[in-house]
Design an enzyme around this catalytic site. Structure first.
Site, mmCIF file in Angstrom:
data_model
loop_
_atom_site.group_PDB
_atom_site.id
_atom_site.type_symbol
_atom_site.label_atom_id
_atom_site.label_comp_id
_atom_site.label_asym_id
_atom_site.label_seq_id
_atom_site.Cartn_x
_atom_site.Cartn_y
_atom_site.Cartn_z
ATOM 1 N N VAL A 62 0.812 -1.228 0.000
ATOM 2 C CA VAL A 62 0.000 0.000 0.000
ATOM 3 C C VAL A 62 0.843 1.275 0.000
ATOM 4 C CG1 VAL A 62 -2.040 -1.013 1.113
ATOM 5 C CG2 VAL A 62 -0.295 0.095 2.526
ATOM 6 N N LYS A 63 2.135 1.163 0.187
ATOM 7 C CA LYS A 63 2.988 2.353 0.313
ATOM 8 C C LYS A 63 3.274 2.968 -1.070
ATOM 9 C CE LYS A 63 2.886 1.627 4.682
ATOM 10 N NZ LYS A 63 3.851 1.129 5.645
#
Ligand SMILES: *Cc1c(COP(=O)(O)O)cnc(C)c1O
Length: 379
Positions: free
Chosen positions: A184-185
């Site tokens: 998700v980064k």
């Protein structure tokens, strides 16, 4: 289901990974160094050390800073567990500094007050760039200088962001900066992390700690090398290595970071406009900071039942999220002596916080459906 965040993997990314898999070295080959050099160049620092996760990066950064039993480390309560857990890994005591009510980042004024009244100055200070928005690093570095703390930026959210016209990771106001490459980064390597620094001494320590404290460099050995096969263990390290498979994905993703960041910024600006008349407040973004827009977080007005909003969005096929449950209120941390009420701004913020979907592949149509579902629930 529209998730709150997700990776964006292209055919080029897949080809880069396949190429490694078809070669001779799938770990400890040339890709890790190439990925490190590419991130170091992007941030304008001389040194970068790739490791197996953002958590491993924090752990090694703390160890390299000398954090150990008897020391304390301070961070934000509005963060993922890893920022303070890694202090516990070092045998040190974590503590927290309350957040600014507008940016939801560690508040330099609260830091100044805490430093004035503390019995023991922290060995390390770990500002967390919440949602991709850099903390006020000039103020934090100034205070850290006064108390002698090593500054480590937890920039897990903030690759691609800028502070006063320099990329986050430039380490101008800190000793080290840590990134995470969880899916998700801002960019992903599957799992992975990196530590950036301008200091050669820290760089050397990080390299040793990443791989069992082993060295093959005769200059770092006690006594003579016994041959080309010879290595020595000169410190207690770990296996926190990143594979070449992961590094290839990370390096390929880095080439797309500019596109990702621009897309996230455009979607965030659109949210700002579309949500302007609703009973909520977005994160305050100071002019000297360009957010990486890792998360789009709003604070719902007091009268609104956040749980109902979250549940009804879920029913409508929209995955919102809540970042973060204040770390000091976790059962494990309460057992260490922390208690609710200790960091009231982080706790009050948490009661009303909601993270809306934001990722490069989110379409405008999907964003409109998020906004109209939210509007329907709030009205
Ligand atoms: C994701 C994250 C980490 C940990 O990174 P991993 O790569 O998942 O180990 C640490 N701090 C913050 C603020 C994060 O969001």
């Amino acid at each position: 289901m529209i998730p709150y965040g997700r990776q964006d993997v292209s055919e080029e990314d897949i080809a880069a990974v396949s190429q490694v898999l078809r070669g001779d070295l799938i770990t400890q080959g040339p890709m890790v160094e190439r990925f490190e050099s590419a991130i170091a160049a992007y941030c304008g620092v001389p040194y970068a050390v790739a490791v197996s996760s953002g958590t491993a990066a924090l752990h090694l950064a703390y160890l390299a800073a000398g954090l150990g039993p008897g020391d304390t480390g301070w961070t934000s309560p509005n963060t993922f567990l890893a920022s303070s857990n890694a202090m516990l890994y070092c045998g040190a005591r974590p503590d927290f500094v309350d957040i600014d009510p507008g940016t939801w980042n560690l508040d330099p004024q609260a830091l100044e007050q805490k430093l004035k009244h503390c019995a023991q100055a922290p060995r390390i200070l770990v500002p967390v760039h919440f949602a991709g928005l850099s903390c006020d690093m000039e103020a934090i570095a100034e205070l850290a200088g006064q108390c002698g703390a090593t500054v480590i930026e937890d920039a897990s959210h903030a690759l691609g962001g800028r502070y006063r016209d320099l990329p986050v990771g430039a380490c101008i106001h800190s000793d080290m900066t840590v990134f995470s490459f969880h899916p998700v980064k801002p960019i992903t390597a599957g799992e992975g992390g990196m530590i950036l620094t301008r200091r050669a001494d820290l760089h050397e320590k990080l390299l040793l700690l990443r791989s069992h404290g082993m060295t093959r460099d005769p200059a770092k050995m006690t006594g003579e090398s016994e041959g080309l096969w010879y290595y020595q263990q000169v410190a207690l390290g770990f296996n926190y290595r990143l594979t070449d498979i992961q590094a290839a994905l990370g390096k390929s993703q880095l080439q797309r970071l500019g596109d990702f960041t621009r897309r996230r910024a455009a979607l965030a600006a659109r949210y700002d406009a579309l949500l302007a008349d609703l009973p909520l407040t977005p994160q305050q973004r100071p002019a000297e900071v360009m957010s990486a827009h890792h998360l789009y977080v709003v604070r719902l007005d007091e009268a609104i039942d956040r749980r109902r909003v979250y549940d009804e969005l879920r029913v409508a096929g929209i995955g919102s999220a809540v970042h973060y449950i204040p770390v000091h209120t976790q059962p494990y941390y309460r057992q260490l002596g922390f208690y609710p009420g200790q960091f009231p701004r982080a706790e009050a913020y948490y009661q009303h916080a909601l993270t809306l979907p934001l990722y490069p592949g989110l379409t405008e149509q999907e964003q409109v459906s998020v906004v109209s579902a939210l509007r329907g629930i709030l009205q």
